[in-house]
Structure formats: structure tokens, C-alpha cells
Design a protein around this motif. Structure first.
Motif, PDB file in Angstrom:
ATOM      1  N   UNK A 115      -0.801  24.429  -4.500  1.00  0.00           N
ATOM      2  CA  UNK A 115      -2.013  25.322  -5.051  1.00  0.00           C
ATOM      3  C   UNK A 115      -3.428  24.827  -4.707  1.00  0.00           C
ATOM      4  N   UNK A 116      -3.620  23.700  -4.567  1.00  0.00           N
ATOM      5  CA  UNK A 116      -4.807  23.197  -4.107  1.00  0.00           C
ATOM      6  C   UNK A 116      -4.953  23.638  -2.674  1.00  0.00           C
ATOM      7  N   UNK A 117      -4.032  23.743  -1.694  1.00  0.00           N
ATOM      8  CA  UNK A 117      -4.254  24.055  -0.313  1.00  0.00           C
ATOM      9  C   UNK A 117      -4.407  25.515  -0.265  1.00  0.00           C
ATOM     10  N   UNK A 118      -3.834  26.354  -1.068  1.00  0.00           N
ATOM     11  CA  UNK A 118      -4.241  27.832  -0.872  1.00  0.00           C
ATOM     12  C   UNK A 118      -5.310  28.402  -1.485  1.00  0.00           C
ATOM     13  N   UNK A 119      -6.088  27.663  -1.921  1.00  0.00           N
ATOM     14  CA  UNK A 119      -7.364  28.023  -2.553  1.00  0.00           C
ATOM     15  C   UNK A 119      -8.285  28.946  -1.845  1.00  0.00           C
ATOM     16  N   UNK A 120      -8.476  28.488  -0.695  1.00  0.00           N
ATOM     17  CA  UNK A 120      -9.286  28.969   0.208  1.00  0.00           C
ATOM     18  C   UNK A 120      -8.805  29.871   1.376  1.00  0.00           C
ATOM     19  N   UNK A 121      -7.764  30.177   1.192  1.00  0.00           N
ATOM     20  CA  UNK A 121      -6.742  31.108   2.066  1.00  0.00           C
ATOM     21  C   UNK A 121      -6.955  32.558   1.775  1.00  0.00           C
ATOM     22  N   UNK A 122      -8.019  33.257   2.593  1.00  0.00           N
ATOM     23  CA  UNK A 122      -8.307  34.546   1.913  1.00  0.00           C
ATOM     24  C   UNK A 122      -7.752  35.370   3.223  1.00  0.00           C
ATOM     25  N   UNK A 123      -7.470  35.208   4.399  1.00  0.00           N
ATOM     26  CA  UNK A 123      -6.884  36.112   5.324  1.00  0.00           C
ATOM     27  C   UNK A 123      -5.456  36.377   4.841  1.00  0.00           C
TER      28      UNK A 123
END
Length: 299
Positions: A115-123
Motif C-alpha cells: 500500500x505504501x509503494x503504490x501511493x504515487x503510482x498514477x500511470x
């Protein structure tokens, strides 16, 4: 062997979301964040700069906000955008969850780091990949290591495109499940080589979209091993098979002293490869068979 539970993958994911996130996940969970309108690629540089400034939380010209208020606004927008990314990936994962999953529960520490790693995945494409990882981990806990997640999180969109290209040239064998990209062969010294002058045959992978700099980049980020691998010496009559997506290529060695050359995926690359679903490059497959026709018989 793990026990099988009647619960579906979707039910397992919904349970995770309620327990760890405090909110149910549906296809409509993520509310839209107030984003500035998209700017055309051909727009002036100042228009793009204004869009980026708005995304960072900077107020529009003429708006009277104190420095502290601007900080608060930026952090709030960032958190809302991160929450939207997380919930969108969760919703996408619902589409990939299988009906039946292992009775083993997903590691809560793994899920927390995920969950922490996907927070800034917007593509969009990267979100699809992360959603497939979560669905795969729910189906088979322990399938994806935290190292794989960390490498993927640092991967740029350009690097992800290189991985997609590599996947279109990749295969697996029944003898070893790690992914491989074959590009040629060499033969040990023999009288035949002295007479014909043929001691090796190599394919230029760049003609199929995968350049050498891209290969080096995949090595640098830990997807491919940093050396070109050689198979053991093939014996005449030795048979084996390669799996290119849905196509199986059966081979029989014709000559002695033949050593095949290939790039080999690391453990991280091998974990990611099945998620990519890149169609096998038909031109590459034809060229590979033609290149190896003198030393391998294809059935």
C-alpha cells in the motif's frame, strides 16, 4: 499443498481493504481529486509550468494565501491524490482476482508495504501491473517478494516499456522456469567449422525493438542478469521445448558441440514476466528459427 477455500479472490481483497484501509473497495470507490485541466503537448512552456504548479498546490495568481496555507493545501492535495491512486489500484485488482484462492492469508506486513509503494503510482499502465500483482499475491501468498515490489516502484515508464519489449522476445522451458531471451549459438572448434568458417550465429535484437542500451538498462535495474548465459553443450538427438506465451516450440539438437546463448531473467524479472502478457514478436520467432535451423530441428 495449500488447502483451497470456497472464498473468491474478490472476497479476500474486500476483506483486506476493510481491515487495513477502513473502507470498502468498489469500482467507484475513488473520488475524483480536483485536478487542473490537462495541457496539450504543444502548449507553451508557461502553460505546462502553471499546470505543474497547480498540481503542487501552489495557488493561482492573485490568490492570497499565506505560506502555511500553501503548505497545507499542497499536502492535502498530495494525500488525496495518493489515496485516489491506492483505491483505484484496489478497484482494478478486483477485476483480476481469481475465483478460488489459497486458504493461506496474505502477509499483513507485505500488504502494508504494498500500500505504501503504490501511493504515487498514477500511470494507468503501471496501475494495471500493480493491480495484477496484488491479485496474484492474494491467489498465491508469497508469489511476489518485497524486493520485486521495491524494484517495480522505482521503475520509470520508459523502463517498463523496455520490459514489455523484452517480454515479447522471451520464453520459458520446462526444465527451468526462469525467463530467457535467446539470441544465437556458438560451436566448439571442429573440422566442420574450419571448412565452413561458421562457428557462431547471433541475432541483433534491436531489429525487433529491443536495443542493447535497453538491455543494459534492464540489467541495471535488476531485471536481467549482467552476463550473457550459455547453455550446456547440446547432444545430437537431445530434445527440449520452449514456451512463447501460448505457443510451444519443440526442438531437437542436430549437431554436437552446440552451445545456445541467451539473456536470463533474475528472480525479480521472472516474477514480473507472467504479468506482462506481451504477444510474442512473430518476426523474432521466425528469425530465431531460421538462425538456429542448421543446429536445431523445429517440430
Amino acid at each position: 499443498m495449500n488447502k483451497i477455500t470456497p472464498a473468491s479472490g474478490q472476497q479476500r481483497l474486500l476483506k483486506l481493504a476493510r481491515y487495513h484501509l477502513g473502507t470498502p473497495v468498489t469500482n467507484n470507490t475513488a473520488e475524483a481529486v480536483d485536478e487542473p485541466a490537462e495541457v496539450s503537448d504543444h502548449a507553451p512552456g508557461n502553460a505546462k509550468l502553471q499546470q505543474l504548479a497547480a498540481r503542487s498546490g501552489a495557488p493561482e495568481p492573485g490568490t492570497a494565501l499565506t505560506l502555511g496555507q500553501r503548505v497545507t493545501r499542497r499536502l492535502q492535495m498530495q494525500r488525496e491524490r495518493q489515496q485516489q491512486n491506492l483505491e483505484k489500484i484496489m478497484a482494478l485488482a478486483l477485476e483480476y482476482c481469481p475465483e478460488r484462492v489459497s486458504a493461506q492469508e496474505i502477509d499483513p506486513d507485505w500488504f502494508s508495504q504494498y500500500c505504501e509503494l503504490v501511493l504515487n503510482i498514477s500511470n494507468d499502465n503501471m496501475q494495471q501491473l500493480w493491480a495484477k500483482i496484488l491479485a496474484g499475491e492474494i491467489a498465491t501468498p508469497g508469489r511476489f517478494s518485497l524486493k520485486t515490489l521495491q524494484i517495480l516502484q522505482q521503475m520509470s515508464h520508459k523502463e517498463a516499456q523496455s520490459l514489455q519489449l523484452a517480454a515479447s522476445l522471451s520464453c520459458r522451458s520446462r526444465q527451468e522456469q526462469s525467463g530467457r531471451i535467446y539470441f544465437g549459438y556458438i560451436r566448439k572448434p571442429s573440422l566442420w567449422q574450419l571448412l565452413t568458417g561458421r562457428s557462431m550465429a547471433l541475432l541483433n535484437l534491436s531489429q525487433f525493438g529491443l536495443s542493447y542500451p535497453q538491455i543494459l538498462n534492464l540489467v541495471d535495474i535488476g531485471i536481467l542478469h549482467n552476463v550473457e548465459i550459455e547453455s550446456g553443450e547440446l547432444q545430437p538427438g537431445q530434445s527440449f521445448s520452449w514456451q512463447f506465451q501460448s505457443q510451444t516450440l519443440n526442438c531437437v539438437a542436430l549437431k554436437r558441440g552446440v552451445v545456445l546463448q541467451y539473456y536470463k531473467y533474475t528472480v525479480v524479472g521472472t516474477e514480473l514476466l507472467p504479468l506482462l502478457n506481451s504477444p510474442t514478436h512473430s518476426g523474432y520467432l521466425s528469425a530465431l528459427q531460421q538462425q538456429l535451423a542448421s543446429v536445431l530441428q523445429f517440430k
